[in-house]
Scaffold this motif. Structure first.
Motif, short mmCIF file in Angstrom:
data_model
loop_
_atom_site.label_atom_id
_atom_site.label_comp_id
_atom_site.label_asym_id
_atom_site.label_seq_id
_atom_site.Cartn_x
_atom_site.Cartn_y
_atom_site.Cartn_z
N GLN B 352 0.52 -1.15 -0.07
CA GLN B 352 0.14 0.08 0.10
C GLN B 352 0.70 1.48 -0.18
N GLU B 355 1.06 1.68 -3.50
CA GLU B 355 -0.30 2.24 -4.07
C GLU B 355 -1.47 1.84 -3.18
N PRO B 356 -1.91 3.26 -2.62
CA PRO B 356 -2.61 2.83 -1.36
C PRO B 356 -4.10 2.11 -1.51
N LEU B 359 -5.95 -3.87 -2.16
CA LEU B 359 -6.63 -4.40 -1.10
C LEU B 359 -6.05 -5.97 -0.99
#
Lengths: 238, 466
Positions: B352, B355-356, B359
């Motif tokens: 994350q 790339e936040p 998931l």
């Protein structure tokens, strides 16, 4: 009840997976009792702890309390019709998805073995509660024939205790179909079969779930009016 | 004179309910009197639920013999200590004092539908060959394995065979390990066969009492059938739980008629099935190419050092890091497969940081479905996952990486299925699949060979556009 004579690995009573023991000196020397559920399932149970309501053992939150009681119990205790019947309830686990599913399998699928899965927790809880006899919340006779057992009785029996059945149900309609207000405003739900069983005694009521507390309070009231001195209750979840 | 009055000697409603079934009294919404009458006149048979023989218990419904999955309790129904089966408890308790009911009267015949099939799509050459073989198996009551690569379009391959069966009043069942597949398949079958009643069976489904010529069912629901089907189609025959669970295999045997056709479907047959196929004891037909006639992307193997140690040090191995950055920059959705939930959860925050929006999904994730949908709709740039997404997931445009591909959870079949997620749609028939490892495993090598062999066979049979 399992035939374990030739088996080394026993299966978790909740998930059917093999229970793998970590062998350590402590295990060997202390002769630890055999685990009935696996570490993974144990980890999914959420024990109730923290600052609890003095009557019902709900975790107290700032906005939902009056001194040492939760608002629900406060309301019950304000009502002269209900005051003082239930001395104390102890519930072991928060009613999370995992225990919800376990209890559903236990009651609605009729998987009696689930009672044994929780037996060690019930055994541990009993000495902390003062009582002379354990009484169970009764099922209607139709439900008992359908299910084949009373879930509260199963919890008592698998914990190695005996229970009395001083109560019968007057109404048989399903509790879960009623709203909280309906439940509280019900007229008497239970009838005493044999007052001698309870007169002058401290009674511990046992049931699977504490929802609104109305079932237990109805039972407590009936017992107390029949001469029982103190009523406590123990449930698996709330 | 009293006019003659025709009365069938049995209840046709009960016949509909019980034909081919194997049910507990609680699953039969008819009076006990009616049941008893039918038992006395021989139209209904009963069998004891749990049988004790030589001190061992056996479940009549699910064939369970694992003694640890039986439990004895003080029963209020029979007033004795009564033993029940825990293996199939989710379908209601089968015990020593419970009986299972089945229909032994005249067979229920489903009327032939006026016009069977509404589906008029075209089959690829590979599909056509397999479809013909399925039809022959249905007609001859044979056993056949359809070995179709991921994305071959195996459902369409079944249509002609199903039509053949139904038009000769044969009862068909398609069973699959997963409820999602039942839910996806049932409407497709209803559209393809609009005049045919389709029953969709899974835990809690509303169709559970429906007698239909065409049944789509989870494998577990077969426990409730006996001697019912003329044609049984077993989807993902190698997948859990069918492959692990001998009682489910026995359930399939019990659910079909003595003379019947059995069709196995999979992209990754077990070693045992492959051997039987090579020995000639199991008939098989292969579809080595996808319907869009492009080869299946072949996995690339990339050494990424001791990934486990690096994750412990809160670092993503640099090879993996640049792989992820590259896809994120190019807006290509990604799936990253991990060998365990633990490693995945621990490394999620690291990914994350790149790339936040990334998931993680795992088997007991309540939002599993939503997250996959978000990936499909492009609302999420990628997912970290365990092997639970190895099957059944179709994302239009996708690159896939396996982290720790040498780990034992990644068997050949798992790796082939994972690779099969890439390049499925005709718009995006390419994509990359990378096995990141710390020393190649035999299974990895086999998986690559498996895919290369399929592509070679497809090219030889002229099933690819080059």
């Amino acid at each position: 009840m399992f035939d374990l004579a030739n088996l080394n690995l026993r299966l978790c009573l909740l998930c059917d997976q093999e229970i793998t023991h970590k062998v350590s000196w402590k295990n060997v020397l202390m002769q630890e009792p055999e685990m009935l559920i696996c570490v993974e399932c144990f980890g999914k149970l959420d024990p109730i702890s923290g600052e609890l309501c003095q009557i019902c053992s709900r975790v107290l939150s700032a906005e939902f309390r009056r001194d040492t009681l939760c608002l629900d119990c406060h309301r019950w205790e304000q009502d002269p019709k209900w005051q003082g019947f239930l001395t104390e309830n102890r519930s072991l686990f928060h009613y999370n998805d995992f225990i919800k599913e376990s209890i559903a399998t236990f009651k609605y699928r009729g998987d009696y073995a689930i009672a044994e899965a929780f037996s060690s927790f019930i055994k541990d809880a009993l000495p902390k509660l003062a009582f002379d006899s354990i009484a169970i919340i009764p099922l209607s006779s139709e439900r008992l024939l359908e299910r084949g057992f009373n879930q509260a009785e199963a919890l008592v029996v698998t914990a190695g205790e005996t229970c009395i059945q001083p109560l019968t149900r007057i109404h048989s309609e399903k509790q879960s179909k009623k709203s909280r207000r309906d439940r509280i405003n019900l007229p008497q739900v239970f009838q005493i079969t044999d007052p001698e069983l309870v007169a002058g005694k401290k009674i511990l009521l046992l049931d699977d779930i504490y929802t609104t507390g109305s079932t237990l309070r109805h039972a407590a009231k009936a017992l107390k009016l029949a001469g029982a001195t103190e009523i406590r209750s123990l449930t698996l979840a709330r | 004179m009293i006019s003659p009055h025709v009365i069938t000697p049995y209840s046709s409603k009960l016949q509909h309910h019980l034909s081919g079934r194997f049910l507990l009294a609680a699953e039969i919404p008819f009076s006990l009197e009616l049941l008893t009458e039918h038992i006395e006149s021989g139209y209904v048979a009963t069998k004891v639920g749990v049988i004790r023989q030589n001190d061992k218990y056996r479940c009549s419904r699910c064939s369970n013999r694992n003694q640890q999955l039986f439990y004895t309790f003080p029963c209020n129904i029979c007033q004795k200590n009564c033993t029940y089966c825990r293996s199939c408890i989710m379908m209601g308790r089968v015990s020593e004092c419970a009986e299972l009911y089945s229909w032994t009267g005249p067979e229920l015949i489903f009327p032939m539908p006026p016009k069977g099939m509404a589906w008029d799509g075209t089959l690829s050459d590979g599909q056509k060959t397999a479809s013909d073989r399925v039809v022959a198996a249905v007609e001859q009551n044979e056993e056949v394995l359809v070995w179709a690569v991921c994305g071959a379009g195996k459902t369409e391959v079944l249509f002609k065979g199903i039509e053949t069966a139904i038009s000769s009043s044969k009862r068909v069942c398609i069973c699959t390990p997963r409820t999602d597949v039942v839910l996806e398949l049932a409407p497709r079958l209803k559209r393809a066969f609009p005049n045919v009643k389709v029953a969709a069976l899974y835990g809690g489904s509303e169709d559970r009492h429906v007698a239909a010529p065409l049944t789509v069912s989870t494998t577990h629901q077969l426990y409730r059938f006996a001697n019912a089907f003329d044609t049984i189609i077993i989807d993902e025959v190698d997948a859990f739980p069918y492959s692990m669970d001998t009682s489910l295999q026995q359930a399939v045997q019990k659910a079909k008629k003595q003379t019947s056709a059995t069709i196995y479907l999979t992209a990754t047959p077990s070693r045992k099935m492959q051997q039987e196929y090579r020995k000639g004891t199991l008939q098989a037909v292969t579809i080595p190419a996808r319907y869009h006639r492009k080869p299946i992307p072949v996995p690339m193997m990339k050494w990424s050092g001791n990934w486990q140690k690096q994750f412990q040090k809160k670092q993503i191995p640099p090879q993996i890091q640049s792989w992820v950055r590259n896809r994120i920059e190019r807006n290509i959705p990604i799936l990253l497969f991990f060998p365990s939930i633990q490693v995945m959860k621990e490394s999620l925050p690291l990914f994350q940081e790149i790339e936040p929006g990334l998931l993680a999904v795992y088997s007991e994730d309540p939002e599993r479905k939503e997250k996959v949908t978000q990936l499909r709709n492009g609302e999420v740039p990628g997912l970290l996952t365990t092997t639970i997404l190895e099957r059944g997931v179709t994302i239009h445009k996708l690159d896939v990486a396996v982290i720790g591909a040498e780990h034992q959870v990644f068997a050949e079949s798992a790796l082939v299925q994972i690779a099969g997620r890439v390049g499925r749609s005709a718009d995006h028939p390419t994509g990359t699949i990378t096995f990141f490892h710390y020393g190649k495993s035999e299974e990895m090598v086999k998986a690559v060979l498996h895919i290369e062999n399929m592509n070679r066979e497809a090219s030889k049979r002229g099933l690819l556009d080059v």
